[in-house]
Structure formats: structure tokens, C-alpha cells
Design a protein around this motif. Sequence first.
Motif, mmCIF file in Angstrom:
data_model
loop_
_atom_site.group_PDB
_atom_site.id
_atom_site.type_symbol
_atom_site.label_atom_id
_atom_site.label_comp_id
_atom_site.label_asym_id
_atom_site.label_seq_id
_atom_site.Cartn_x
_atom_site.Cartn_y
_atom_site.Cartn_z
ATOM 1 N N PHE A 188 0.896 0.420 4.368
ATOM 2 C CA PHE A 188 2.208 1.050 4.472
ATOM 3 C C PHE A 188 2.603 1.620 3.115
ATOM 4 C CE2 PHE A 188 6.828 1.158 4.552
ATOM 5 C CZ PHE A 188 7.083 1.680 5.805
ATOM 6 N N ASN A 189 2.808 2.928 3.056
ATOM 7 C CA ASN A 189 3.171 3.590 1.809
ATOM 8 C C ASN A 189 4.279 4.596 2.106
ATOM 9 O OD1 ASN A 189 3.286 4.639 -0.748
ATOM 10 N ND2 ASN A 189 1.267 5.581 -0.687
ATOM 11 N N SER A 237 7.551 10.981 2.529
ATOM 12 C CA SER A 237 6.154 10.894 2.953
ATOM 13 C C SER A 237 5.863 9.439 3.301
ATOM 14 C CB SER A 237 5.194 11.421 1.884
ATOM 15 O OG SER A 237 5.197 10.592 0.753
ATOM 16 N N LEU A 238 5.148 9.257 4.384
ATOM 17 C CA LEU A 238 4.827 7.930 4.890
ATOM 18 C C LEU A 238 3.388 7.926 5.370
ATOM 19 C CD1 LEU A 238 5.653 5.082 6.041
ATOM 20 C CD2 LEU A 238 6.262 6.294 8.141
ATOM 21 N N SER A 239 2.649 6.900 4.985
ATOM 22 C CA SER A 239 1.299 6.729 5.522
ATOM 23 C C SER A 239 1.120 5.264 5.884
ATOM 24 C CB SER A 239 0.237 7.183 4.518
ATOM 25 O OG SER A 239 0.296 6.406 3.346
ATOM 26 N N LEU A 240 0.352 5.028 6.943
ATOM 27 C CA LEU A 240 0.084 3.665 7.369
ATOM 28 C C LEU A 240 -1.094 3.642 8.335
ATOM 29 C CD1 LEU A 240 1.496 2.933 10.503
ATOM 30 C CD2 LEU A 240 3.389 3.759 9.154
ATOM 31 N N ALA A 241 -1.650 2.442 8.513
ATOM 32 C CA ALA A 241 -2.725 2.217 9.480
ATOM 33 C C ALA A 241 -2.176 1.260 10.534
ATOM 34 C CB ALA A 241 -3.941 1.623 8.791
ATOM 35 N N ILE A 242 -2.486 1.556 11.791
ATOM 36 C CA ILE A 242 -2.012 0.738 12.901
ATOM 37 C C ILE A 242 -3.228 0.261 13.694
ATOM 38 C CG2 ILE A 242 -0.564 0.685 14.964
ATOM 39 C CD1 ILE A 242 0.850 3.196 13.784
ATOM 40 N N LYS A 243 -3.302 -1.048 13.930
ATOM 41 C CA LYS A 243 -4.408 -1.602 14.717
ATOM 42 C C LYS A 243 -3.843 -2.529 15.772
ATOM 43 C CE LYS A 243 -7.845 -1.168 11.166
ATOM 44 N NZ LYS A 243 -9.030 -1.648 10.559
ATOM 45 N N ALA A 299 -2.098 7.130 10.182
ATOM 46 C CA ALA A 299 -1.042 8.120 10.387
ATOM 47 C C ALA A 299 -0.416 8.525 9.057
ATOM 48 C CB ALA A 299 0.025 7.555 11.316
ATOM 49 N N ASP A 300 -0.069 9.813 8.956
ATOM 50 C CA ASP A 300 0.615 10.373 7.784
ATOM 51 C C ASP A 300 1.768 11.240 8.265
ATOM 52 O OD1 ASP A 300 -1.014 9.587 5.427
ATOM 53 O OD2 ASP A 300 -2.577 10.679 6.501
ATOM 54 N N LEU A 301 2.913 11.076 7.623
ATOM 55 C CA LEU A 301 4.098 11.855 7.940
ATOM 56 C C LEU A 301 4.646 12.454 6.655
ATOM 57 C CD1 LEU A 301 6.591 12.421 9.995
ATOM 58 C CD2 LEU A 301 7.638 10.536 8.750
ATOM 59 N N LYS A 302 4.975 13.741 6.716
ATOM 60 C CA LYS A 302 5.635 14.416 5.596
ATOM 61 C C LYS A 302 6.743 15.272 6.185
ATOM 62 C CE LYS A 302 1.916 14.450 2.335
ATOM 63 N NZ LYS A 302 0.547 14.400 2.539
#
Length: 190
Positions: free
Chosen positions: A4-5, A20-26, A36-39
Amino acid sequence: MSGFNLKTGRIANGVPTKVSLSLAIKGNQPKLNLDADLKTQLTFDLDKQQYALEGLVLEAKGQVADINNLAAKVAGNATARLKTGEFSAGKLSVALTGASGKDKFDVKLDAPQLDFTADKASGDKVTVVAKITHPQGTTGVNLTLPGIEGTAQAFKSGAMTLDLDMKQGDLTVKRQIDVAGFRATLRRSR
């Protein structure tokens, strides 16, 4: 969730800020493995209950259930005015590619402008282009709605155009279908 960033500029009422948001979902049920990346640029007004996302780009890659090599991208602008029940989206584009078993798909949606209020819905030309490739051949569909108008519960469009291009072994089908007008009514189930 992991990795989570979140990065933002100054967060204040009425001040545009880059996000900006990035994360991994499992997950296991259903099987889920996404990065996933959001800007975007966020502007909000808490007093007016208004929220706007400009230059939104959301990208996700990975696996969802039995869909592998998934690549999804959503881009555009969105505004929500919660007090008045208004929602608008502009320059909206959605692209999905992936594979399920031996079948591969590629879907794109473009909607230049969509507007919804409590008593009105309107939008510019909407296009959907889809292609499915499988061991026996390919199927391609192009759907065009020239625009929509009405309410959020019942809306209509002008002449809809559907282009079908299908190839299966030695069989080839190419067909264009024009529908004079399109009406839809949405009802909530109880």
C-alpha cells in the motif's frame, strides 16, 4: 492487501491535489491476485458535498477468478454532487484484456460525456468494441449508441448500430444491424 503506497499533495477543502495510490490485492474465494495503480487530481468541497476526479487513470493487472493475464484500464473525469444527486463523467474510457482457458478477450468502451441528475440522464455517443479469440476462430462486435437521454430509471437512444464479424473454421459471418431506437427501463428488485 500489501504494498500500500499513497501519495498526495496538500489535502484541503476546495484545493485540487494530486493523488497516487498503488497496492497489491490477493484473495482465495474468488481467486484474486491484482496489482493496482491509481492516479488522479482530487478536489472536494465538504460543505457542498461535491467531489471531482480529474485526469483519473486506474490500472489493474493480474488474475480474477478464472481470468488470467487480466489488464484493465479506466480513464476519464468524474464529478459527484451528493446534495443534488448529480453525477457526471467525461472522456470516460475502459479497456479490458485477458484470457479464460483458451479464450482471449479484448473489450473497449468510450463515452465522451455522461450526465445523471435526480430527474435526467443524458450522454454523448457511446461505443463498445469487443473481440473474443478462441481455438475455433474469432468474434468481433462493435456497438454504437449515438447518445442517450431520459432519466436514471428510463432512458432512450437514437439508432443503435451493431457490427458483427465472426469467423469459425470455414464459416465467416459479417453483419451490420441498425436498430431504429433503443429504450430501457431499470427497476429495482425487492
